[in-house]
Design a protein around this motif. Structure first.
Motif, PDB file in Angstrom:
ATOM      1  N   GLY A 217       0.804  -1.213   0.000  1.00 46.20           N
ATOM      2  CA  GLY A 217       0.000   0.000   0.000  1.00 46.20           C
ATOM      3  C   GLY A 217       0.835   1.260   0.000  1.00 46.20           C
ATOM      4  O   GLY A 217       0.302   2.366  -0.147  1.00 46.20           O
ATOM      5  N   CYS A 218       2.147   1.112   0.166  1.00 44.40           N
ATOM      6  CA  CYS A 218       3.028   2.288   0.119  1.00 44.40           C
ATOM      7  C   CYS A 218       3.835   2.202  -1.187  1.00 44.40           C
ATOM      8  O   CYS A 218       3.239   2.129  -2.251  1.00 44.40           O
ATOM      9  CB  CYS A 218       3.916   2.322   1.366  1.00 44.40           C
ATOM     10  SG  CYS A 218       4.706   3.934   1.651  1.00 44.40           S
ATOM     11  N   HIS A 219       5.150   2.162  -1.112  1.00 45.09           N
ATOM     12  CA  HIS A 219       5.964   2.074  -2.331  1.00 45.09           C
ATOM     13  C   HIS A 219       6.242   0.600  -2.625  1.00 45.09           C
ATOM     14  O   HIS A 219       7.383   0.138  -2.563  1.00 45.09           O
ATOM     15  CB  HIS A 219       7.255   2.877  -2.149  1.00 45.09           C
ATOM     16  CG  HIS A 219       7.012   4.319  -1.833  1.00 45.09           C
ATOM     17  ND1 HIS A 219       6.545   5.219  -2.772  1.00 45.09           N
ATOM     18  CD2 HIS A 219       7.115   5.006  -0.670  1.00 45.09           C
ATOM     19  CE1 HIS A 219       6.398   6.405  -2.200  1.00 45.09           C
ATOM     20  NE2 HIS A 219       6.720   6.299  -0.934  1.00 45.09           N
ATOM     21  N   ASP A 220       5.170  -0.114  -2.945  1.00 41.50           N
ATOM     22  CA  ASP A 220       5.245  -1.558  -3.123  1.00 41.50           C
ATOM     23  C   ASP A 220       5.259  -1.978  -4.593  1.00 41.50           C
ATOM     24  O   ASP A 220       5.024  -3.134  -4.923  1.00 41.50           O
ATOM     25  CB  ASP A 220       4.079  -2.237  -2.409  1.00 41.50           C
ATOM     26  CG  ASP A 220       2.717  -1.722  -2.882  1.00 41.50           C
ATOM     27  OD1 ASP A 220       2.683  -0.818  -3.743  1.00 41.50           O
ATOM     28  OD2 ASP A 220       1.695  -2.222  -2.384  1.00 41.50           O
ATOM     29  N   GLN A 221       5.544  -1.030  -5.486  1.00 37.45           N
ATOM     30  CA  GLN A 221       5.674  -1.343  -6.907  1.00 37.45           C
ATOM     31  C   GLN A 221       7.131  -1.734  -7.147  1.00 37.45           C
ATOM     32  O   GLN A 221       8.040  -0.924  -6.939  1.00 37.45           O
ATOM     33  CB  GLN A 221       5.299  -0.110  -7.735  1.00 37.45           C
ATOM     34  CG  GLN A 221       5.330  -0.314  -9.235  1.00 37.45           C
ATOM     35  CD  GLN A 221       4.897   0.960  -9.968  1.00 37.45           C
ATOM     36  OE1 GLN A 221       3.985   1.662  -9.531  1.00 37.45           O
ATOM     37  NE2 GLN A 221       5.567   1.253 -11.075  1.00 37.45           N
ATOM     38  N   PHE A 222       7.393  -2.972  -7.533  1.00 39.74           N
ATOM     39  CA  PHE A 222       8.758  -3.494  -7.602  1.00 39.74           C
ATOM     40  C   PHE A 222       9.429  -3.265  -8.948  1.00 39.74           C
ATOM     41  O   PHE A 222      10.629  -3.487  -9.082  1.00 39.74           O
ATOM     42  CB  PHE A 222       8.770  -4.989  -7.260  1.00 39.74           C
ATOM     43  CG  PHE A 222       8.279  -5.276  -5.862  1.00 39.74           C
ATOM     44  CD1 PHE A 222       8.416  -4.335  -4.847  1.00 39.74           C
ATOM     45  CD2 PHE A 222       7.677  -6.485  -5.571  1.00 39.74           C
ATOM     46  CE1 PHE A 222       7.964  -4.590  -3.560  1.00 39.74           C
ATOM     47  CE2 PHE A 222       7.221  -6.760  -4.284  1.00 39.74           C
ATOM     48  CZ  PHE A 222       7.362  -5.798  -3.265  1.00 39.74           C
ATOM     49  N   GLU A 223       8.671  -2.856  -9.936  1.00 39.33           N
ATOM     50  CA  GLU A 223       9.230  -2.553 -11.254  1.00 39.33           C
ATOM     51  C   GLU A 223       8.682  -1.203 -11.703  1.00 39.33           C
ATOM     52  O   GLU A 223       7.590  -0.802 -11.290  1.00 39.33           O
ATOM     53  CB  GLU A 223       8.846  -3.632 -12.274  1.00 39.33           C
ATOM     54  CG  GLU A 223       9.410  -5.013 -11.972  1.00 39.33           C
ATOM     55  CD  GLU A 223      10.920  -5.068 -12.117  1.00 39.33           C
ATOM     56  OE1 GLU A 223      11.480  -4.206 -12.841  1.00 39.33           O
ATOM     57  OE2 GLU A 223      11.529  -5.982 -11.529  1.00 39.33           O
ATOM     58  N   PRO A 224       9.415  -0.471 -12.534  1.00 40.62           N
ATOM     59  CA  PRO A 224       8.887   0.808 -13.032  1.00 40.62           C
ATOM     60  C   PRO A 224       7.662   0.587 -13.905  1.00 40.62           C
ATOM     61  O   PRO A 224       7.418  -0.512 -14.399  1.00 40.62           O
ATOM     62  CB  PRO A 224      10.053   1.384 -13.843  1.00 40.62           C
ATOM     63  CG  PRO A 224      10.871   0.195 -14.225  1.00 40.62           C
ATOM     64  CD  PRO A 224      10.748  -0.778 -13.091  1.00 40.62           C
ATOM     65  N   ASP A 225       6.893   1.635 -14.081  1.00 38.50           N
ATOM     66  CA  ASP A 225       5.715   1.558 -14.932  1.00 38.50           C
ATOM     67  C   ASP A 225       6.131   1.156 -16.357  1.00 38.50           C
ATOM     68  O   ASP A 225       7.164   1.632 -16.856  1.00 38.50           O
ATOM     69  CB  ASP A 225       5.013   2.916 -14.948  1.00 38.50           C
ATOM     70  CG  ASP A 225       3.668   2.858 -15.645  1.00 38.50           C
ATOM     71  OD1 ASP A 225       2.677   2.578 -14.954  1.00 38.50           O
ATOM     72  OD2 ASP A 225       3.623   3.090 -16.871  1.00 38.50           O
ATOM     73  N   PRO A 226       5.377   0.289 -17.008  1.00 36.03           N
ATOM     74  CA  PRO A 226       5.758  -0.155 -18.364  1.00 36.03           C
ATOM     75  C   PRO A 226       5.922   0.989 -19.352  1.00 36.03           C
ATOM     76  O   PRO A 226       6.642   0.847 -20.353  1.00 36.03           O
ATOM     77  CB  PRO A 226       4.590  -1.068 -18.777  1.00 36.03           C
ATOM     78  CG  PRO A 226       3.984  -1.524 -17.486  1.00 36.03           C
ATOM     79  CD  PRO A 226       4.151  -0.373 -16.534  1.00 36.03           C
ATOM     80  N   SER A 227       5.284   2.130 -19.089  1.00 36.47           N
ATOM     81  CA  SER A 227       5.332   3.238 -20.053  1.00 36.47           C
ATOM     82  C   SER A 227       6.600   4.081 -19.942  1.00 36.47           C
ATOM     83  O   SER A 227       6.954   4.800 -20.872  1.00 36.47           O
ATOM     84  CB  SER A 227       4.109   4.136 -19.866  1.00 36.47           C
ATOM     85  OG  SER A 227       4.146   4.769 -18.588  1.00 36.47           O
ATOM     86  N   THR A 228       7.295   4.008 -18.798  1.00 42.22           N
ATOM     87  CA  THR A 228       8.475   4.858 -18.609  1.00 42.22           C
ATOM     88  C   THR A 228       9.342   4.349 -17.468  1.00 42.22           C
ATOM     89  O   THR A 228       8.837   3.823 -16.480  1.00 42.22           O
ATOM     90  CB  THR A 228       8.066   6.313 -18.298  1.00 42.22           C
ATOM     91  OG1 THR A 228       9.250   7.092 -18.027  1.00 42.22           O
ATOM     92  CG2 THR A 228       7.143   6.397 -17.088  1.00 42.22           C
ATOM     93  N   ARG A 229      10.648   4.541 -17.627  1.00 40.74           N
ATOM     94  CA  ARG A 229      11.589   4.206 -16.554  1.00 40.74           C
ATOM     95  C   ARG A 229      12.021   5.451 -15.797  1.00 40.74           C
ATOM     96  O   ARG A 229      12.860   5.377 -14.897  1.00 40.74           O
ATOM     97  CB  ARG A 229      12.810   3.474 -17.114  1.00 40.74           C
ATOM     98  CG  ARG A 229      12.496   2.131 -17.776  1.00 40.74           C
ATOM     99  CD  ARG A 229      13.773   1.343 -18.050  1.00 40.74           C
ATOM    100  NE  ARG A 229      14.462   0.989 -16.817  1.00 40.74           N
ATOM    101  CZ  ARG A 229      14.187  -0.085 -16.084  1.00 40.74           C
ATOM    102  NH1 ARG A 229      13.212  -0.918 -16.474  1.00 40.74           N
ATOM    103  NH2 ARG A 229      14.864  -0.355 -14.998  1.00 40.74           N
TER     104      ARG A 229
END
Length: 285
Positions: A217-229
């Motif tokens: 629920g916090c910064h739990d995205q382990f890879e960058p967004d597919p649209s941009t690094r």
């Protein structure tokens, strides 16, 4: 991010009840116990005369948006935080009469004077800043006497809980799900106590345990967004790597600029130069 002041890097504003040391090293020498909640600030029990105004009910947790050392200006960031009324600090409740301090001896500010200068003056500065920003409703602490010293005298309030806070080095490693290309970061937590807790822990408001940045629920995205690094792209606001880099690097770069300005001015003594954090990949990893 709610940070009302970047003053002199992590954690707490620890106001201590006169005569008591509430922040203790406990069993772990690299851990202190932080009081959260509300406490009452009162005159030392051996004060030369009874104060005319009531003790101050102080919401300690509401001040975690500020640096610890804004109030505890002699604290080294590791040892116990002493009472403001400790011998050699602001041990006298009232100012010494003019002419009674021996020549050549430092005149120590009274406890009453220290509290008023630290607390009331900060509240005034906050209000001044908010007025200058065009605000019509002000969010700051009391300035008038009866705002801090209510009548009739209130009962002492010690509604506090002790929160363990690490003072040494922390190892910041990537999530287990990530195949990291760089080494983990050794983070000197105690060296950041010149800054507000909420500068980094921007969703923590002084109560309960501090959650890890990569908590669900916090910064739990382990890879960058597919649209941009691009770590500055809003699409990556929950990307854990972006969160760390966007918090640490801008601060370190600003500190490095300040340090370079001192050097350009001919100040090269290490003790006089402001601290600076690493800015190159190899310096952190």
């Amino acid at each position: 991010m709610k940070s009302y002041a970047r003053l002199v890097c992590w954690v707490v504003a620890l106001i201590i009840i006169p005569g008591q040391a509430l922040v203790l090293a406990d069993k772990d020498p690299e851990q202190l116990m932080l009081p959260t909640g509300t406490m009452t600030l009162s005159a030392p029990p051996d004060a030369e005369r009874e104060p005319a105004l009531s003790p101050v009910v102080f919401p300690h947790s509401l001040h975690f948006a500020y640096s610890c050392k804004d109030c505890h200006h002699e604290w080294d960031g590791y040892s116990e935080v002493q009472s403001c009324a400790t011998s050699g600090c602001h041990e006298n409740l009232w100012a010494a009469p003019p002419g009674t301090t021996p020549l050549g001896e430092k005149r120590i500010k009274s406890l009453a004077g220290a509290y008023h200068q630290t607390c009331r003056d900060c509240h005034r500065e906050e209000m001044k800043s908010q007025k200058a920003a065009g605000m019509t409703r002000f969010y700051t602490g009391p300035i008038d006497c009866d705002g801090c010293h209510p009548e009739p005298h209130a009962e002492p309030v010690h509604d506090i809980e002790m929160l363990p806070v690490p003072t040494g080095n922390l190892t910041i490693a990537p999530p287990e799900e990530v195949d990291a290309r760089r080494a983990a970061v050794e983070f000197p937590h105690g060296a950041h106590f010149d800054y507000s807790c909420q500068l980094c822990h921007h969703d923590w408001y002084g109560e309960g345990e501090v959650e890890g940045c990569m908590t669900e629920g916090c910064h739990d995205q382990f890879e960058p967004d597919p649209s941009t690094r691009n770590i500055k792209d809003p699409a990556n606001v929950y990307y854990y790597l972006a969160a760390y880099h966007n918090t640490c690097l801008p601060c370190h770069r600003e500190l490095q600029q300040e340090r370079n300005a001192f050097i350009d001015a001919g100040i090269t003594d290490a003790e006089e130069l402001p601290a600076a954090g690493p800015v190159a990949c190899i310096e952190c990893h």
